[in-house]
Design a protein around this motif. Structure first.
Motif, PDB file in Angstrom:
ATOM      1  N   ILE A   1      35.505   4.012  -1.278  1.00 12.96           N
ATOM      2  CA  ILE A   1      36.220   3.949  -2.561  1.00 12.96           C
ATOM      3  C   ILE A   1      35.241   4.538  -3.707  1.00 12.96           C
ATOM      4  N   ARG A   2      35.968   5.174  -4.422  1.00 16.15           N
ATOM      5  CA  ARG A   2      35.249   5.717  -5.632  1.00 16.15           C
ATOM      6  C   ARG A   2      36.061   5.478  -7.152  1.00 16.15           C
ATOM      7  N   ILE A   3      35.409   4.777  -7.896  1.00 13.15           N
ATOM      8  CA  ILE A   3      36.056   4.315  -9.197  1.00 13.15           C
ATOM      9  C   ILE A   3      35.518   5.000 -10.478  1.00 13.15           C
ATOM     10  N   TYR A   4      36.268   5.766 -11.275  1.00 14.91           N
ATOM     11  CA  TYR A   4      35.783   6.424 -12.337  1.00 14.91           C
ATOM     12  C   TYR A   4      36.195   5.827 -13.446  1.00 14.91           C
ATOM     13  N   GLY A   5      35.299   5.457 -14.481  1.00 19.79           N
ATOM     14  CA  GLY A   5      35.488   4.950 -15.839  1.00 19.79           C
ATOM     15  C   GLY A   5      35.317   5.553 -16.826  1.00 19.79           C
ATOM     16  N   GLU A   6      35.502   5.079 -17.921  1.00 17.48           N
ATOM     17  CA  GLU A   6      35.191   6.088 -19.219  1.00 17.48           C
ATOM     18  C   GLU A   6      33.561   6.053 -19.272  1.00 17.48           C
ATOM     19  N   LYS A   7      32.859   4.990 -19.057  1.00 13.71           N
ATOM     20  CA  LYS A   7      31.544   5.189 -19.187  1.00 13.71           C
ATOM     21  C   LYS A   7      30.602   5.152 -17.862  1.00 13.71           C
ATOM     22  N   ALA A   8      31.232   4.768 -16.623  1.00 17.98           N
ATOM     23  CA  ALA A   8      30.385   5.053 -15.683  1.00 17.98           C
ATOM     24  C   ALA A   8      31.307   4.993 -14.416  1.00 17.98           C
ATOM     25  N   ALA A   9      30.893   5.417 -13.123  1.00 16.50           N
ATOM     26  CA  ALA A   9      31.475   5.578 -12.267  1.00 16.50           C
ATOM     27  C   ALA A   9      30.816   4.661 -11.101  1.00 16.50           C
ATOM     28  N   LEU A  10      31.771   4.203  -9.780  1.00 19.94           N
ATOM     29  CA  LEU A  10      30.967   3.569  -8.865  1.00 19.94           C
ATOM     30  C   LEU A  10      31.541   3.865  -7.349  1.00 19.94           C
ATOM     31  N   ARG A  11      30.642   3.977  -6.329  1.00 22.57           N
ATOM     32  CA  ARG A  11      31.251   4.435  -5.109  1.00 22.57           C
ATOM     33  C   ARG A  11      30.521   3.406  -4.014  1.00 22.57           C
ATOM     34  N   TRP A  12      31.241   3.026  -3.083  1.00 24.13           N
ATOM     35  CA  TRP A  12      31.154   2.052  -1.941  1.00 24.13           C
ATOM     36  C   TRP A  12      31.434   2.789  -0.754  1.00 24.13           C
ATOM     37  N   ARG A  13      30.923   2.785   0.345  1.00 25.77           N
ATOM     38  CA  ARG A  13      31.380   3.063   1.801  1.00 25.77           C
ATOM     39  C   ARG A  13      31.134   1.916   2.754  1.00 25.77           C
TER      40      ARG A  13
END
Lengths: 366, 366, 366, 366
Positions: C256-268
């Protein structure tokens, strides 16, 4: 620029040409590409230079170019090692600046001789320790200089390759295995010095003692092909250096890890656009080429935005851009010089002798 | 199973418990968890065992359990190192099998004493060199045994950690830094022996000579915290072993690279479900846990299909499953024993002595 | 705990057993492991439970256990999907709590029926959306809840597998391809719901509209094996969900990758101990299991220090630990429940219907 | 070569210059670098060309160069999109070959007009879809053409960037957000077409239908900045294409995964020297630049041995080498042409229109 060496079959000659011209500050216009006049002529065509400037030998090139108004400003030496000294000597004594492939010469004595010539000539001289041209190597250096790691405690540098894991074949392997052309070192001279230079370049420390374990794995080879060394730096830090050309499956695996009191860093040549910083509070930070937080040295050394990978040729080109700064009399060039050349030659001779003698720890001096 | 050690604050005690019970072949039913009767009782509650079987000391446990029909079949020893010998001795002389944390004891002499006790008792004895329990470590071992790499030429094993990069704090760090409880070795005894065992376990080779460079980086520490060693194996292969506990930013970075004549392999503990094989024709192959091509040892050691990561606890559990096989008198267990314990203790003593004496290369014997 | 399903050949049954018992808060003591009494008996031996408590069917188990003083506190349902409702119903109506594999049932109507039964019974009910048990998934959730990403703008979740890239063979594949046992969904029901749950679990957002493109690639298969969907979340964020079981070479590639206004995250999922955070100022941060900066949810869900990899079984065990908290009436459990079950069933039915009808964007409601 | 565009502040102009000259087959000698004569002059100095050949406008350049014996052989167009057609038209009608940045024009109608002009002119025309120049992209294409994957079933291509996650600033962002200069597409025209081209280039398949979901995330922006699409290829394969410029933390994350009946492959632009092949029997193979097993297309496109990373500039240079082959009338060039340009423009218009209309699946034709 005039090229010395880089004739048919050369790997590093064309690399120098691309690197020199990449930023359009330098142009290859002449060459003495081979000890064979015939091959030099052929090479001239390959490089697409004016046929009249593909010379049969170095002396002719230097004389002819000196006579031209648009003659060369410097030569790049890309021959096997044993030719470095005579070629550099000829150029410098003709008042021509020199950029030369590493190692500086075939013996430390020759390197000292070369140092004296350079000093007397008063002309720019640079050595292409390529890996010091990568933007993130320069970033690592700048961060350490700024204290980001605290006191450095431990340095681990390695350079495994696998391409000589079988008995030698091919032009590239052949002269490297012949002490009369490469000097007493094999693997240590070909890649060990790169690892050594990288460690000193990034950390700003200097090796003061070492313990060497060099060996020849492939039967019949006249020089070392597998090396390991323990190091001590001038601040007391413990280090290790592994270099091998029989490490099957490795391509060009130069990498370095530096552990300080406050943080550590890691860089790998095969992923050159990434620099890891590990903090002692557990944070792991990946610095990437093009990041806005990069310092001026790294930014100067990059041509594209983040995510557009630059590589080996661009790193090499950075050395030429540095050399061009030197030629123009500008400050700031980080390109290695004869000082680095002397240390590299001392490394080769010290390590080969100490390992052969089973000498244990020995002092390292130039 | 009865647990010796693993009281309040222990890291490795609960790990042994989980590992032992994971496959429902073994059950924790008793324990002498601490040298304090009070703490042992508290630990018994934490482990949720019958309070009557949380004993104040080892002797009481052994006597009481011997008197029960459903008494324990073996003990697991997870105390600081200096208690390994007395605990194992007591159990074995009571006819109880033993599985013990590494290193075997605090001195080589003790390890020899233990070996004699084991032989006399005729009971199973195992040492938890955890990393030999990973499926892909066993796959690596099997492939090498089957000749996949050809003659091994070079072994590079490392084990960097950073958790002791500052002056010691906490229970875990504290006894490890006290020679009266840990023995003469610090980092070398805590993790260096793991790296050493892994190298011998996977390659099937045995170290015959070594050159050690051990140091103490953090001021005031009584034992080594940063080690490097050169190795020679019985087939002449050159090796290096780096182990450090002051490598800031490293977690549990055990890794090994083995270079043969025909191919090389690489395994990293922090990505334990991947095993790289590099062939001398340039092919790079990633072997993953659960792959259909895995051999029987690796398949036996896996519980889930590919892509469902197993980790440290499962590797540890594999040693217990192996030990259970030994208890049942079955063949095939790969769990390390006193032989490995003797070699580990010899490594610690040889390396510490050789490094202190600046001895250069020394023979390695048990 | 009593196990329903998990008989010979089951993958997920033994996983539930290990997960349930890992932390010694739960013990498997009974089971109705198969619809065949004979097979249930055999499974009882494999699981090493009291033979008297390996029951021929669910009703017998519930009745017999109710009559024991030490009878089971809950059942775990690990059968093919079509048995979930009857099994859960029987248990709940007997006053026994239930933890059940996903998806909740085979139809949304059944799920609503189950929800009513649960409400009436007033007993804990949990669904094992396994991936919500990983420490770093919980860390991701906590960081987003705390505003680390700012407003979420974009969610990309994928779940490629390759094990059904050929016509079905084996018990695992067989029932999943039979709509009478798995329900109308194939890939979407087997793994698509995991991806969907993960996206909602981590972001805290809810899907309100979707557009589905489901297909069957392998000839002769009765259900979908390759799915893609566009999503809209309740805050307007755009999303995509890809799930496939014909993606040759993929193992269990949930990410999953989640993109926000200030930062993003990724987990596998296949590297579950790493969580990437990318900041809008260019900083890239790797968060690792065991890091001191982790929040309480992630720390609660870990058993070992950093660098000692935990995996799928430990994530699964976290759901059981959560469920045990629910059984004890404690707060804080993050284990999914019937609400998640309803949403999963609605996803399956909505997506299958919308894709079959070529319906374009449709509202998503439960 | 004459450069059109590439004036002060341009990113792509200098990239074209480096790429064109890297292999010394092409030399930049003239330019109309800006619509401002003043800026064009300044740029000429930056590029270090003869000041007389830094022209105030395109017409002057074409006329002046035509009058020289050593006049330019072709122009490279690196202006904002709306200038592509007039610039190309002028050059082609003057009998000068053209290499042009993508997308071809600002509308499909213009692209058809350009196609007609090209046909009439009978001169080489190339479009710099850069990523098709990477050696391993060409290897992937060759392997698929040779059947290594079997029938292709599924294509996943993505191109996330984060540099436009905030309201536009800077020259690069500014014209891209102005439909009068960029055309109707924003993200889809800037990078979506790259992803689309890559998918068709590698697979050899052609998209026949699509379903588009384009959006504008950053308030006030006049064009799309976040796109997703489902695709159908002419062999029935299902595909998805994600492109975004608001994906915070992404740099230039173009990547593609292609799943066939027998095997799958994966390539990522940010690690361009690696190509993964996953076989349906579970084998995972990492192909690396420089590997001896690479086919002739990949070998032709590499300049250095394995382990010496090449990157974006070298990939770009390969398009110029291809174009030089076309200029010399040689076979084998893989550089994209107007056919690819038409498809790209059709993609932009089809996707923008279909998304705006909420049209669901639409046919894709040029």
């Amino acid at each position: 620029m005039g090229l010395i060496g880089g004739g048919p079959g050369s790997f590093i000659g064309p690399v120098h040409r691309i690197a020199a011209e990449l930023d359009r500050e330098i142009e290859l216009v002449a060459g003495a590409f081979s000890s064979s006049a015939e091959k030099s002529k052929i090479a001239g065509e390959t490089y697409r230079i004016d046929p009249a400037r593909a010379y049969p030998d170095i002396a002719t090139m230097l004389a002819s170019e000196a006579a031209r108004e648009d003659g060369i400003d410097f030569v790049a030496i890309t021959t096997p090692n044993h030719m470095h000294l005579p070629a550099a000597k000829a150029a410098l004594e003709a008042g021509i600046a020199v950029i030369c492939d590493k190692p500086a010469t075939t013996t430390l004595a020759q390197a000292h001789e070369l140092a004296a010539i350079i000093e007397k000539a008063g002309k720019p001289f640079a050595l292409t320790y390529t890996y010091s041209g990568y933007p993130l190597v320069r970033e690592a250096r700048a961060r350490i200089a700024a204290g980001a790691l605290g006191t450095i405690r431990k340095v681990t540098v390695e350079y495994p390759q696998g391409w000589l894991s079988k008995p030698d074949t091919g032009k590239q392997a052949e002269w490297r295995g012949d002490p009369s052309r490469s000097g007493v070192g094999g693997c240590i001279a070909d890649i060990g010095v790169h690892a050594f230079h990288l460690a000193e370049f990034i950390t700003g420390l200097r090796v003061t003692r070492l313990l060497a374990d060099l060996g020849t794995v492939v039967e019949g080879r006249a020089v070392d092909d597998d090396c390991q060394m323990f190091l001590r730096f001038d601040n007391g830090a413990r280090g290790s250096l592994l270099a091998s050309q029989i490490a099957v499956g490795e391509r060009n695996g130069l990498s370095i890890r530096i552990y300080g009191e406050k943080a550590a860093l890691r860089w790998r040549q095969e992923e050159p656009n990434q620099l890891w910083i590990f903090h002692d509070d557990g944070r792991s930070e990946l610095v990437q080429a093009g990041d806005p937080a990069l310092g001026s040295d790294a930014q100067w050394a990059s041509r594209t935005p983040g995510g557009h990978p630059e590589g080996y040729l661009e790193a090499f080109a950075n050395l030429y851009r540095d050399f061009a700064r030197m030629l123009r009399g500008e400050e700031g060039a980080l390109v290695p010089g004869i000082e680095d050349g002397l240390r590299g030659m001392a490394l080769i001779e010290t390590a080969v002798a100490a390992s052969a003698a089973g000498a244990g720890w020995v002092d390292f001096t130039v």
